[in-house]
Design an enzyme around this catalytic site. Structure first.
Site, PDB file in Angstrom:
ATOM      1  N   GLY A  33       0.929  -1.204  -0.124  1.00  0.00           N
ATOM      2  CA  GLY A  33       0.202  -0.163   0.109  1.00  0.00           C
ATOM      3  C   GLY A  33       0.549   1.069  -0.272  1.00  0.00           C
ATOM      4  O   GLY A  33       1.798   1.511  -0.553  1.00  0.00           O
ATOM      5  N   ASN A  34       0.276   2.172   0.334  1.00  0.00           N
ATOM      6  CA  ASN A  34       1.360   3.352  -0.220  1.00  0.00           C
ATOM      7  C   ASN A  34       0.597   4.341   1.509  1.00  0.00           C
ATOM      8  O   ASN A  34      -0.538   4.322   2.660  1.00  0.00           O
ATOM      9  CB  ASN A  34       0.774   3.948  -0.866  1.00  0.00           C
ATOM     10  CG  ASN A  34      -0.538   4.984  -1.049  1.00  0.00           C
ATOM     11  OD1 ASN A  34      -1.115   5.527  -0.559  1.00  0.00           O
ATOM     12  ND2 ASN A  34      -0.947   4.323  -2.417  1.00  0.00           N
ATOM     13  N   ARG A  35       1.394   5.184   1.770  1.00  0.00           N
ATOM     14  CA  ARG A  35       1.207   6.307   3.076  1.00  0.00           C
ATOM     15  C   ARG A  35      -0.122   7.522   2.536  1.00  0.00           C
ATOM     16  O   ARG A  35      -0.028   8.151   3.628  1.00  0.00           O
ATOM     17  CB  ARG A  35       2.827   7.072   3.305  1.00  0.00           C
ATOM     18  CG  ARG A  35       3.528   5.700   4.180  1.00  0.00           C
ATOM     19  CD  ARG A  35       4.531   6.713   4.155  1.00  0.00           C
ATOM     20  NE  ARG A  35       5.172   7.845   3.639  1.00  0.00           N
ATOM     21  CZ  ARG A  35       6.340   8.319   3.932  1.00  0.00           C
ATOM     22  NH1 ARG A  35       6.889   7.969   5.142  1.00  0.00           N
ATOM     23  NH2 ARG A  35       6.379   9.552   3.259  1.00  0.00           N
ATOM     24  N   SER A  36      -0.925   7.183   1.662  1.00  0.00           N
ATOM     25  CA  SER A  36      -1.890   8.329   2.125  1.00  0.00           C
ATOM     26  C   SER A  36      -2.856   8.113   3.288  1.00  0.00           C
ATOM     27  O   SER A  36      -3.198   7.872   3.756  1.00  0.00           O
ATOM     28  CB  SER A  36      -2.725   7.825   0.290  1.00  0.00           C
ATOM     29  OG  SER A  36      -3.695   8.891   0.857  1.00  0.00           O
TER      30      SER A  36
END
Ligand code: CTP
Ligand code: CA
Length: 233
Positions: A33-36
């Site tokens: 995933g990502n850190r949004s």
């Protein structure tokens, strides 16, 4: 920092906002995933609702955010789930804003069981491309519907943020592109990701470019809806 009287220029308009990150399963307990944080998308949804719009907020992974009042919240995890939810809600909408940080790739193979550690070196993770939801929205060519994209950019040795933004707008074919300048260091900590402030440009397919001064995500959201409202028929 709510203005005294919010405009009601979006009264009765149907809008879709995507927010947060998508996450792709690797096995039953792990994801890529990502850190949004989802904060910008949530601010966009909140401000649109305050200005009278019917808002569907399609949210992936986010920080622990309180959902905005008076919006339809659809929770998704993977890019495929976000794609289905956005295209579905987008059918009846006059505006779709893709503020989500969509994973560009996902693991090609998803293990049915938890991947175990052994004494051997781990296998490399093979990735495959995800669908580009923004481009699909544009390709649908729904008459009168506005499609707004977001881009977080740093420059590089030869290009500034704005020229990357222009190229992305042309490639995506959307009506508006919000270009966030990611702070020096490139880890996204300075602006755009995780923080509460944003700065950048609002680029229009008509060639317009409006600077977005450093300010809160709610202030940036208000600028975006101003531009959208002015373009709605
Ligand atoms: N986007 C999307 N689907 C994807 C990837 C991106 O809808 N699979 C949308 C994002 O929500 C955003 C816009 O496209 O509104 C730009 O995302 P960005 O990651 O900046 O663009 P990419 O084309 O993925 O280019 P890059 O290689 O810079 O990541
Ligand atoms: Ca991307």
């Amino acid at each position: 920092e709510e203005p005294a009287a919010l405009p009601r220029d979006l009264e009765g308009r149907r809008v879709v906002v995507s927010a947060g990150g998508t996450a792709e399963p690797l096995d039953p307990v792990r994801t890529l995933g990502n850190r949004s944080s989802g904060r910008q998308g949530y601010a966009l949804a909140r401000v649109a609702a305050q200005r009278g719009a019917h808002v569907t907020l399609v949210a992936g992974s986010t920080a622990d955010l309180a959902p905005p009042a008076a919006v339809d919240l659809v929770r998704v995890r993977t890019t495929e789930e976000m794609r289905t939810a956005v295209l579905d809600a987008g059918k009846g909408a006059e505006v779709v804003v893709m503020a989500a940080a969509v994973a560009d790739f996902r693991p090609l193979d998803v293990a049915g069981f938890k991947i175990k550690k052994t004494d051997a070196e781990p296998e490399a993770i093979r990735l495959t491309r995800n669908p580009d939801i923004l481009r699909e929205l544009v390709a649908e060519q729904v008459p009168g519907r506005l499609v707004v994209g977001f881009a977080a950019e740093t420059g590089d040795a030869e290009h500034d943020v704005l020229s990357f933004g222009r190229a992305k707008l042309a490639r995506k074919g959307c009506d508006l592109l919000v270009v966030n300048a990611v702070g020096a260091g490139g880890d996204g900590r300075h602006s755009a990701f995780e923080g509460s402030d944003n700065e950048g440009w609002l680029l229009g397919a008509d060639g317009s470019s409006t600077p977005l001064p450093m300010g809160s995500k709610a202030a940036l959201a208000a600028r975006v809806w101003d531009a959208v409202g002015a373009r709605l028929s």
